[in-house]
Design a protein around this motif. Structure first.
Motif, PDB file in Angstrom:
ATOM      1  N   TYR A 175       1.149  -5.823  -4.759  1.00  0.00           N
ATOM      2  CA  TYR A 175      -0.001  -4.942  -5.000  1.00  0.00           C
ATOM      3  C   TYR A 175      -0.977  -5.555  -5.997  1.00  0.00           C
ATOM      4  CZ  TYR A 175       2.551  -1.275  -2.518  1.00  0.00           C
ATOM      5  OH  TYR A 175       3.214  -0.542  -1.566  1.00  0.00           O
ATOM      6  N   ASN A 188       9.665  -0.716 -12.157  1.00  0.00           N
ATOM      7  CA  ASN A 188       9.284  -1.144 -10.807  1.00  0.00           C
ATOM      8  C   ASN A 188       8.068  -2.063 -10.926  1.00  0.00           C
ATOM      9  OD1 ASN A 188      11.197   0.723 -10.054  1.00  0.00           O
ATOM     10  ND2 ASN A 188       9.728   2.274  -9.376  1.00  0.00           N
ATOM     11  N   TRP A 213      13.295  -3.575  -3.490  1.00  0.00           N
ATOM     12  CA  TRP A 213      12.756  -2.444  -2.722  1.00  0.00           C
ATOM     13  C   TRP A 213      12.453  -2.940  -1.319  1.00  0.00           C
ATOM     14  CZ3 TRP A 213      12.956   2.506  -3.662  1.00  0.00           C
ATOM     15  CH2 TRP A 213      12.216   3.373  -2.840  1.00  0.00           C
ATOM     16  N   TYR A 216       5.394  -4.969  -8.886  1.00  0.00           N
ATOM     17  CA  TYR A 216       4.953  -5.553  -7.624  1.00  0.00           C
ATOM     18  C   TYR A 216       3.967  -6.699  -7.845  1.00  0.00           C
ATOM     19  CZ  TYR A 216       7.543  -1.933  -5.236  1.00  0.00           C
ATOM     20  OH  TYR A 216       8.569  -1.140  -4.756  1.00  0.00           O
ATOM     21  N   LYS A 236       9.071  -2.790   3.550  1.00  0.00           N
ATOM     22  CA  LYS A 236       9.651  -3.654   2.514  1.00  0.00           C
ATOM     23  C   LYS A 236      11.163  -3.790   2.662  1.00  0.00           C
ATOM     24  CE  LYS A 236       5.960  -2.903  -0.801  1.00  0.00           C
ATOM     25  NZ  LYS A 236       5.378  -1.663  -0.226  1.00  0.00           N
ATOM     26  N   ASN A 278      11.141   9.225 -10.958  1.00  0.00           N
ATOM     27  CA  ASN A 278      10.569   7.941 -10.574  1.00  0.00           C
ATOM     28  C   ASN A 278       9.072   7.890 -10.840  1.00  0.00           C
ATOM     29  OD1 ASN A 278      10.771   5.301  -9.022  1.00  0.00           O
ATOM     30  ND2 ASN A 278       9.215   6.363  -7.807  1.00  0.00           N
ATOM     31  N   GLU A 279       8.660   6.881 -11.558  1.00  0.00           N
ATOM     32  CA  GLU A 279       7.259   6.519 -11.749  1.00  0.00           C
ATOM     33  C   GLU A 279       6.338   7.657 -12.166  1.00  0.00           C
ATOM     34  OE1 GLU A 279       5.788   4.238  -8.420  1.00  0.00           O
ATOM     35  OE2 GLU A 279       6.869   2.477  -9.123  1.00  0.00           O
ATOM     36  N   ASN A 295       6.989   2.109   5.736  1.00  0.00           N
ATOM     37  CA  ASN A 295       7.069   1.083   4.700  1.00  0.00           C
ATOM     38  C   ASN A 295       7.980  -0.026   5.208  1.00  0.00           C
ATOM     39  OD1 ASN A 295       8.030  -0.348   2.303  1.00  0.00           O
ATOM     40  ND2 ASN A 295       7.057   1.281   1.110  1.00  0.00           N
ATOM     41  N   ASP A 327       5.841   8.005  -1.509  1.00  0.00           N
ATOM     42  CA  ASP A 327       5.745   7.096  -0.372  1.00  0.00           C
ATOM     43  C   ASP A 327       6.971   7.172   0.550  1.00  0.00           C
ATOM     44  OD1 ASP A 327       4.756   4.902   1.159  1.00  0.00           O
ATOM     45  OD2 ASP A 327       5.933   3.502  -0.055  1.00  0.00           O
ATOM     46  N   GLU A 355      12.649  -1.933  -8.850  1.00  0.00           N
ATOM     47  CA  GLU A 355      11.975  -2.097  -7.558  1.00  0.00           C
ATOM     48  C   GLU A 355      11.153  -3.358  -7.618  1.00  0.00           C
ATOM     49  OE1 GLU A 355       9.380   0.981  -5.998  1.00  0.00           O
ATOM     50  OE2 GLU A 355      10.838   2.546  -6.491  1.00  0.00           O
ATOM     51  N   HIS A 396      14.558   8.757  -3.715  1.00  0.00           N
ATOM     52  CA  HIS A 396      14.026   9.334  -4.939  1.00  0.00           C
ATOM     53  C   HIS A 396      14.472  10.790  -5.048  1.00  0.00           C
ATOM     54  CE1 HIS A 396      11.556   5.860  -5.744  1.00  0.00           C
ATOM     55  NE2 HIS A 396      10.847   6.004  -4.651  1.00  0.00           N
ATOM     56  N   ARG A 423       0.332   1.376   5.688  1.00  0.00           N
ATOM     57  CA  ARG A 423       1.678   1.509   6.246  1.00  0.00           C
ATOM     58  C   ARG A 423       1.646   1.325   7.761  1.00  0.00           C
ATOM     59  NH1 ARG A 423       2.771   0.338   2.008  1.00  0.00           N
ATOM     60  NH2 ARG A 423       3.595   1.543   0.282  1.00  0.00           N
TER      61      ARG A 423
END
Ligand code: GCB
Length: 582
Positions: free
Chosen positions: A461, A455, A537, A457, A556, A399-400, A554, A171, A492, A334, A550
């Motif tokens: 989300y 992370n 984040w 949300y 945030k 990451n993730e 982003n 992202d 995050e 990232h 978006r």
């Protein structure tokens, strides 16, 4: 391969090749101007700059100064995204894979002092399952559809391949080009290739120095912040003692820096370093034996015009905003950032979690991709580059990734990287990989790390807008993690927020909602002793590829993309100010 950060001193020289270069897309005859360093993507209204997929050419003339006769001369690229081919007068002299770490190209045998040649750099922004970060061919629509036309496009059969679309599996905008400084550097022919320093709180400093050539003795002298010699030693390896050392402390402590002045034959290199120790003990993260609590937003290298381009003015502004917010850390989400940022954080006491560009490993069975060797190489190169920075206190392997669909395959992939990071880091810092919101009870990777970074949300989300429900679910998860008996950082959490959008009722996208979201999450974190950090984040709004989720990127950010604080930045500033005072 390690490459020391370029330095100008009595033995070494560096010429900055930044400026306006020639640039063109394949098939174009005409060259056009492009600024280096910067991403090329936002430098023109021509849509190809933003959307082009594939190779682009950069060109300029270079001359080795006659005064450099007898020296070893290299081109030094701080990074070239993502892959780069280097040509001199049309002849390939180097190829480099990966867009976020430095490399050197020796000019010996290609160009003599006093001669001029045309330097061409072909950068390639294609991303797929063999690159870090990861690109994917699928998924250009948000919702599934029974419409055959959409399905055909989604399946990647049409248009995408023809037009060369490769979607980021991550992202942030896939910024590309010569985004970091390019220099011509000169050292003596027999030179210092690498320096490794391992300081301890009692003032012991172990060193090892790698040299090219045999002539001469290695000498190491430690200078204090005033440039006064406080200790010295000899040899390629050894250890010395700094009496009554000043420790490097995270902000608002004093991030005291020493310099190791290394000489070998004709060569000299001055390596800054700090005396500090980091360690995980039980559920605590210790810096210099004292519990450290991380609080600061994650970042991106991202700004208007420059894209991901290295910009010292932006870096200084951002770090001053971290001070203003009472923040003490960030994660290089990232990918590894430009070296200038780490040097600044060493000096300013901002702590860094240093992350490889392994982002996007969430789909389509990532553990069958044959990425492991390359990932290992990138990890080794990142550690080699950043090992001496006192600001770096932890390595993030990525990451993730998907760690819950195939828990055993995921563990078999990540565990060797975890072990390698410990083996490769002379300072043996803690190691982690950042977990996404998944079946945390099933997966095995995140819980096996030294510090758990997750992370989450809840309220954005998931359970969107319902902060009471989000609090309930988040608390339930924290109960589970508490039983793992490891320190945890919420790495995050955030809510997209349009600066200037307000509501008496705190609804999603308003500044009021962003504040309410941070209030809710903070309340949950404050109840738990094993939570050693919070990293919202994101620091600032940033560019992403376009999509229905978006709005111009982003949102945030606690700050807008041009670094104006939203209400939540003020709220966190107050929270962190109190934390700092405790
Ligand atoms: C995440 C990713 C980050 C995204 C963020 C978001 O989990 O790690 O790269 O930008 O969520 O805002 O969706």
């Amino acid at each position: 391969m390690s490459t020391l950060y370029p330095q100008v001193n009595e033995a070494r020289m560096a010429l900055d090749l930044g400026g306006v270069w020639d640039f063109r897309f394949p098939g174009d005859e005409k060259w056009q101007p492009i600024a280096v360093p910067a991403s090329y993507n936002d430098q023109s209204p021509d849509p190809r700059f933003r959307n082009h997929v594939g190779i682009t050419e950069y060109r300029r003339k270079i001359t080795i100064p006659k005064a450099w006769k007898g020296m070893r001369v290299c081109l030094r690229f701080d990074a070239a995204a993502h892959n780069a081919r280097i040509l001199l007068d049309g002849k390939e002299i180097a190829f480099h894979r990966g867009g976020f770490l430095p490399f050197e190209v020796e000019l010996d045998g290609h160009l003599e002092p006093g001669q001029t040649a045309e330097l061409t750099v072909e950068t390639d922004n294609r991303i797929n399952h063999t690159t870090l970060p990861i690109g994917t061919e699928g998924g250009v629509s948000f919702l599934g559809s029974d419409n055959p036309g959409i399905e055909a496009v989604e399946a990647g059969k049409k248009f995408q391949q023809e037009r060369g679309v490769n979607r980021p599996a991550f992202d942030f905008f896939n910024y590309t080009g010569l985004q970091r400084p390019v220099r011509m550097i000169a050292t003596p022919r027999e030179f210092i290739r690498d320096i490794t320093l391992v300081p301890s709180m009692d003032g012991t400093v172990r060193w090892s120095v790698e040299t090219e050539g045999t002539g001469g003795e290695v000498r190491v002298e430690i200078l204090d912040a005033d440039g006064k010699a406080v200790s010295a030693g000899k040899g390629r390896e050894g250890s010395l003692r700094v009496a009554e050392p000043h420790l490097w402390e995270p902000w608002p402590g004093t991030p005291y820096l020493y310099t190791a002045r290394v000489t070998f034959g004709e060569d000299v290199y001055e390596q800054p370093f700090g005396i500090r120790e980091v360690k995980v003990e039980g559920t605590r993260f210790l810096v210099n034996g004292k519990p450290f609590r991380f609080h600061g937003p994650c970042k991106h290298e991202d700004s208007p015009f420059h894209g991901r381009g290295m910009d010292n003015c932006l870096n200084v502004t951002d770090i001053n905003l971290y001070h203003w917010m009472n923040a003490n850390c960030f994660r290089t989400s990232h990918y590894p950032y430009a070296e200038e940022m780490y040097r600044l954080c060493d000096r300013e006491g901002i702590v860094i979690v240093d992350e490889t560009p392994a982002v996007g490993m969430w789909a389509e069975e990532p553990y069958g991709w044959n990425l492991a060797d390359y990932h290992m190489q990138v990890l080794a190169d990142m550690i080699a580059r950043d090992k001496n920075h006192p600001c770096v206190v932890m390595w993030s392997l990525g990451n993730e990734p998907d760690t819950d669909t195939m828990p055993d395959a995921a563990y078999a992939y990540w565990h060797p990287l975890y072990e390698a990071a410990h083996r490769l880091d002379p300072q043996d810092r803690p190691v982690t990989v950042v977990g996404c919101q998944n079946k945390y009870g099933v997966e095995k990777v995140i819980r096996s790390m030294d510090v758990v970074l997750i992370n989450r949300y809840y309220g954005w989300y998931n359970l969107s807008g319902d902060l009471e429900a989000a609090k309930y679910a988040f608390r339930m998860e924290l109960d589970w993690w508490e039983n793992q008996h490891k320190p945890l950082i919420l790495s995050e959490y955030g809510a997209d927020t349009i600066a200037g959008l307000h509501g008496a009722v705190a609804e999603m996208f308003t500044e009021e909602f962003q504040v309410a979201f941070y209030e809710m999450v903070s309340e949950c974190l404050d109840e738990r002793d094993f939570v050693v950090g919070e990293m919202p984040w994101n620091f600032a709004d940033f560019s992403t590829c376009q999509g229905p989720m978006r709005v111009g990127g982003n949102r945030k950010g606690l700050f807008t993309r041009d670094r104006r604080p939203k209400m939540a930045a003020h709220w966190l500033r107050e929270r962190w100010g109190k934390m700092q005072a405790d």
